[in-house]
Design a protein around this motif. Structure first.
Motif, PDB file in Angstrom:
ATOM      1  N   ALA A 129     -11.185  -1.844  12.449  1.00  0.00           N
ATOM      2  CA  ALA A 129      -9.905  -1.873  12.643  1.00  0.00           C
ATOM      3  C   ALA A 129      -9.233  -2.947  11.766  1.00  0.00           C
ATOM      4  N   ASP A 130     -10.098  -4.195  11.468  1.00  0.00           N
ATOM      5  CA  ASP A 130      -9.672  -5.062  10.674  1.00  0.00           C
ATOM      6  C   ASP A 130      -9.256  -4.672   9.182  1.00  0.00           C
ATOM      7  N   ALA A 131     -10.382  -3.817   8.675  1.00  0.00           N
ATOM      8  CA  ALA A 131     -10.378  -3.321   7.234  1.00  0.00           C
ATOM      9  C   ALA A 131      -9.180  -2.426   7.273  1.00  0.00           C
ATOM     10  N   LEU A 132      -8.854  -1.600   8.159  1.00  0.00           N
ATOM     11  CA  LEU A 132      -7.534  -0.608   8.186  1.00  0.00           C
ATOM     12  C   LEU A 132      -6.338  -1.478   8.218  1.00  0.00           C
ATOM     13  N   TYR A 133      -6.417  -2.655   8.883  1.00  0.00           N
ATOM     14  CA  TYR A 133      -5.027  -3.455   8.815  1.00  0.00           C
ATOM     15  C   TYR A 133      -5.050  -4.202   7.342  1.00  0.00           C
ATOM     16  N   GLN A 134      -6.126  -4.517   6.702  1.00  0.00           N
ATOM     17  CA  GLN A 134      -6.012  -5.148   5.554  1.00  0.00           C
ATOM     18  C   GLN A 134      -5.513  -4.342   4.655  1.00  0.00           C
ATOM     19  N   GLU A 135      -5.945  -2.976   4.684  1.00  0.00           N
ATOM     20  CA  GLU A 135      -5.463  -1.826   3.916  1.00  0.00           C
ATOM     21  C   GLU A 135      -4.054  -1.642   3.968  1.00  0.00           C
ATOM     22  N   GLN A 136      -3.554  -1.751   5.061  1.00  0.00           N
ATOM     23  CA  GLN A 136      -1.986  -1.700   5.403  1.00  0.00           C
ATOM     24  C   GLN A 136      -1.385  -2.713   4.645  1.00  0.00           C
ATOM     25  N   VAL A 137      -1.935  -4.312   4.822  1.00  0.00           N
ATOM     26  CA  VAL A 137      -1.212  -5.270   4.036  1.00  0.00           C
ATOM     27  C   VAL A 137      -1.383  -5.165   2.692  1.00  0.00           C
ATOM     28  N   GLU A 138      -2.731  -4.833   2.262  1.00  0.00           N
ATOM     29  CA  GLU A 138      -2.492  -4.501   0.884  1.00  0.00           C
ATOM     30  C   GLU A 138      -1.401  -3.620   0.061  1.00  0.00           C
ATOM     31  N   HIS A 139      -1.347  -2.550   0.842  1.00  0.00           N
ATOM     32  CA  HIS A 139      -0.417  -1.454   0.222  1.00  0.00           C
ATOM     33  C   HIS A 139       1.084  -1.609   0.714  1.00  0.00           C
ATOM     34  N   PHE A 140       1.353  -2.199   1.807  1.00  0.00           N
ATOM     35  CA  PHE A 140       2.735  -2.329   2.435  1.00  0.00           C
ATOM     36  C   PHE A 140       3.365  -3.834   2.680  1.00  0.00           C
ATOM     37  N   GLY A 141       2.290  -4.564   2.498  1.00  0.00           N
ATOM     38  CA  GLY A 141       2.826  -6.208   2.652  1.00  0.00           C
ATOM     39  C   GLY A 141       4.103  -6.404   1.890  1.00  0.00           C
ATOM     40  N   THR A 142       4.818  -7.237   2.631  1.00  0.00           N
ATOM     41  CA  THR A 142       6.200  -7.911   1.952  1.00  0.00           C
ATOM     42  C   THR A 142       5.778  -9.244   1.917  1.00  0.00           C
ATOM     43  N   PRO A 143       6.807  -9.999   0.819  1.00  0.00           N
ATOM     44  CA  PRO A 143       6.470 -11.395   0.491  1.00  0.00           C
ATOM     45  C   PRO A 143       6.666 -12.306   1.814  1.00  0.00           C
ATOM     46  N   ASP A 144       7.528 -11.776   2.699  1.00  0.00           N
ATOM     47  CA  ASP A 144       7.748 -12.731   3.984  1.00  0.00           C
ATOM     48  C   ASP A 144       6.798 -12.411   4.921  1.00  0.00           C
ATOM     49  N   GLY A 145       5.388 -11.817   4.809  1.00  0.00           N
ATOM     50  CA  GLY A 145       4.184 -11.482   5.625  1.00  0.00           C
ATOM     51  C   GLY A 145       4.617 -10.448   6.608  1.00  0.00           C
ATOM     52  N   GLY A 146       5.582  -9.853   6.211  1.00  0.00           N
ATOM     53  CA  GLY A 146       5.815  -8.503   7.121  1.00  0.00           C
ATOM     54  C   GLY A 146       5.118  -7.337   6.552  1.00  0.00           C
ATOM     55  N   LEU A 147       5.423  -6.065   7.207  1.00  0.00           N
ATOM     56  CA  LEU A 147       5.003  -4.776   6.533  1.00  0.00           C
ATOM     57  C   LEU A 147       6.093  -3.827   6.460  1.00  0.00           C
ATOM     58  N   ARG A 148       6.218  -3.118   5.057  1.00  0.00           N
ATOM     59  CA  ARG A 148       7.376  -2.209   5.272  1.00  0.00           C
ATOM     60  C   ARG A 148       6.966  -0.742   5.600  1.00  0.00           C
ATOM     61  N   ASP A 149       7.895   0.070   5.671  1.00  0.00           N
ATOM     62  CA  ASP A 149       7.518   1.534   6.100  1.00  0.00           C
ATOM     63  C   ASP A 149       6.574   2.032   5.090  1.00  0.00           C
ATOM     64  N   MET A 150       5.819   2.979   5.898  1.00  0.00           N
ATOM     65  CA  MET A 150       4.633   3.722   5.170  1.00  0.00           C
ATOM     66  C   MET A 150       5.647   4.917   4.644  1.00  0.00           C
ATOM     67  N   THR A 151       5.180   5.620   3.262  1.00  0.00           N
ATOM     68  CA  THR A 151       5.643   6.751   2.819  1.00  0.00           C
ATOM     69  C   THR A 151       4.422   7.706   3.130  1.00  0.00           C
ATOM     70  N   TYR A 152       4.819   9.096   2.863  1.00  0.00           N
ATOM     71  CA  TYR A 152       3.793  10.152   2.960  1.00  0.00           C
ATOM     72  C   TYR A 152       2.780   9.910   1.702  1.00  0.00           C
ATOM     73  N   GLU A 153       3.585   9.843   0.480  1.00  0.00           N
ATOM     74  CA  GLU A 153       2.670   9.862  -0.676  1.00  0.00           C
ATOM     75  C   GLU A 153       1.664   8.505  -0.423  1.00  0.00           C
ATOM     76  N   GLU A 154       2.313   7.551  -0.108  1.00  0.00           N
ATOM     77  CA  GLU A 154       1.112   6.232  -0.115  1.00  0.00           C
ATOM     78  C   GLU A 154       0.306   6.508   0.860  1.00  0.00           C
TER      79      GLU A 154
END
Ligand code: HEM
Length: 498
Positions: A296-321
């Protein structure tokens, strides 16, 4: 010389049973996967068992998959086995209530309406539905209170069943249906759903309340869809470009447009086909993630890597990504490998068929023949869990689906006795990995389901941390699908940065 010699023909061995008509119903119904495994040890890959008067010939392994999924539909027919179960639920003139050629056309109609443009929109819709659900559900009180220290619990299967119907209705069935979900549609859906059990497969009609409720629910839901269609045609209702809208524009090869009741019944079939398959898959995935916080942590890190924003948040996912996330992809694949929702895929034999000797034969100069009237059954659940094919087959290990470079399906390899790779499988009807089936009855919902499951898992991982403080749930085979046996509670707490 051997090739031209006529071979003897023998029916496959019949599984030993004490009560003639009842046969192996209890063993098969209780745990079909264990039953098939123990029969394979005694009889090999091909055997027949008696199921309440029916003769069911099982064909196991990748070759067994090929035998059933790749068989000619004029010789082994799905509609002959499923029609009496599905027609009262889906309705007339669709799926197994029509000749196979018509089903093929109906599947194409749906396929063309499930476009990449729609999938792009669905990502946000599914996430929004989930968030709304969590805001209103008492099980998610801890999350609602924004408390990051307290732990709460939710029932994995119940939660996922509700989320699946909400998200499927919002995306596939259109706005009008989604809005009516809050007004009693869910109860009707449940009555219809209770009409799809092993009992209803055995007996199409019985003087029992569940049958009457099934029929009443079908009438009401079908009538409801048709009233939406009428409103749309009179342009009294503004509608999105959804599956219903797309079906309204299409035509059969002979130029005939789909009638209202056909569209309504196709939509019912889609909802039923996608509900338990997706909801059981997501609940198994979440249970495994709760059991394996490292994944689950690896999945979360994958999210941070791809969708992380400079303020420490996560932006919306897109289908292609989303389609390029190897860990998410591996979690879905691995969950479908170990918990394929449909354990038995059946066809009715219309004329005697010879079993390829490499799949199973009584002796070198003898072949098995499955007689007309038998049911043939494939169970990819077995080939997906076969230790001869998969390393540590019983272990949920998403990493088997990628290597250090990211994607590389090391899983499609057969190992020999020394653990060396024997050969790599193809993708066709003879693959050992077929959670979505193969051949002409193959699933048309795979892309949608993968998207739905992917967004649901990712959204959970973004919002909460999960743990399991009970033994991992065993499979429950009592319904037509393999769902987690209760209790299947997941402990959760709100993620710090949600
Ligand atoms: C067929 C699995 C989701 C619609 C199938 C088959 C399998 C399968 C194994 C082949 C059945 C056979 O050969 O008799 C799954 C799984 C799903 C899933 C594991 C989710 C994890 C969906 C969804 C939809 C859908 C979301 C609808 C949008 C269909 C249809 C067929 C089918 C229309 C064709 C039936 C036929 O041709 O006989 N699915 N399915 N499925 N599925 Fe799915």
């Amino acid at each position: 010389y051997q090739l031209v010699m006529p071979r003897d023909r023998t029916v496959p061995p019949v599984v030993f049973h004490l009560i003639p008509w009842f046969g192996s119903a209890a063993a098969y119904g209780g745990d079909p996967v264990e039953f098939f495994k123990s029969c394979r040890e005694k009889y090999g890959n091909v055997f027949t068992f008696i199921l309440l008067g029916k003769r069911v010939t099982v064909a196991l392994g990748p070759q067994g998959n090929d035998f059933v999924f790749g068989g000619k539909h004029t010789v082994i027919a799905a509609e002959d086995v499923y029609q009496h179960l599905t027609t009262p639920v889906f309705g007339k003139d669709v799926v197994y209530d029509v000749p196979n050629e018509v089903l093929m056309e109906q599947k194409k109609f749906v396929k063309v309406s499930l476009t990449v443009e729609k999938f792009r929109e669905y990502v946000g819709m599914i996430e929004e539905e989930m968030t709304e659900f969590m805001k209103g559900d008492p099980a998610f009180l801890i999350w609602q209170m924004k408390d990051i220290n307290e732990w709460g619990t939710f029932d994995a299967y119940k939660t996922l069943a509700e989320m699946t119907i909400l998200t499927a209705a919002r995306t596939l069935l259109g706005r009008e249906v989604r809005e009516s979900l809050d007004k009693g549609f869910a109860d009707l859906y449940s009555d219809l759903d209770h009409g799809m059990t092993p009992l209803h497969w055995m007996f199409s009609d019985l003087p029992l309340p569940s049958y009457r409720k099934r029929d009443a629910a079908h009438q009401k839901i079908s009538g409801f869809y048709q009233s939406i269609l009428q409103k749309r045609k009179r342009q009294e209702s503004e509608y999105e470009d959804d599956v219903m809208g797309s079906l309204m524009k299409q035509q059969y090869r002979d130029g005939r447009a789909l009638q209202d009741h056909e569209i309504a019944h196709i939509l019912i079939a889609l909802l039923m086909a996608g509900q338990h398959t997706s909801s059981s898959s997501t609940s198994w995935a979440l249970l495994h993630l709760a059991d394996r916080p490292d994944v689950a942590d690896a999945l979360y890190q994958e999210q941070v890597e791809h969708f992380g924003t400079p303020d420490g948040g996560l932006r919306d996912m897109t289908y292609e990504e989303m389609r390029k996330l190897p860990i998410l992809d591996a979690v879905i694949r691995e969950t479908l490998r170990m918990h394929t929702p449909i354990h038995s895929i059946m066809r009715q034999v219309r004329s005697d068929i010879t079993v390829p000797p490499t799949l199973g034969a009584p002796s070198e100069d003898n072949v098995y023949v499955v007689p007309k009237g038998h049911i043939v059954l494939a169970s990819p659940a077995l080939s997906q869990m076969d230790p001869k094919i998969w390393k540590d087959a019983d272990k949920w290990d998403p990493s088997r689906w990628y290597d250090a470079d990211g994607f590389a399906a090391q899983a499609h390899r057969q190992y020999d006795e020394d653990g060396k790779v024997d050969f790599i499988f193809s993708k066709g009807t003879g693959s050992p990995y077929l959670p979505f089936g193969a051949g002409r009855h193959r699933c048309i919902g795979e892309q949608f389901a993968t998207l739905q499951i992917g967004v649901i898992i990712s959204t959970f991982v973004r919002k909460i941390e999960m743990r399991l403080d009970q033994p991992f749930p065993k499979p429950d085979y009592a319904s037509m699908m393999v769902i987690p046996l209760r209790p299947c509670q997941i402990l959760y707490r709100r993620r710090k940065f949600d």
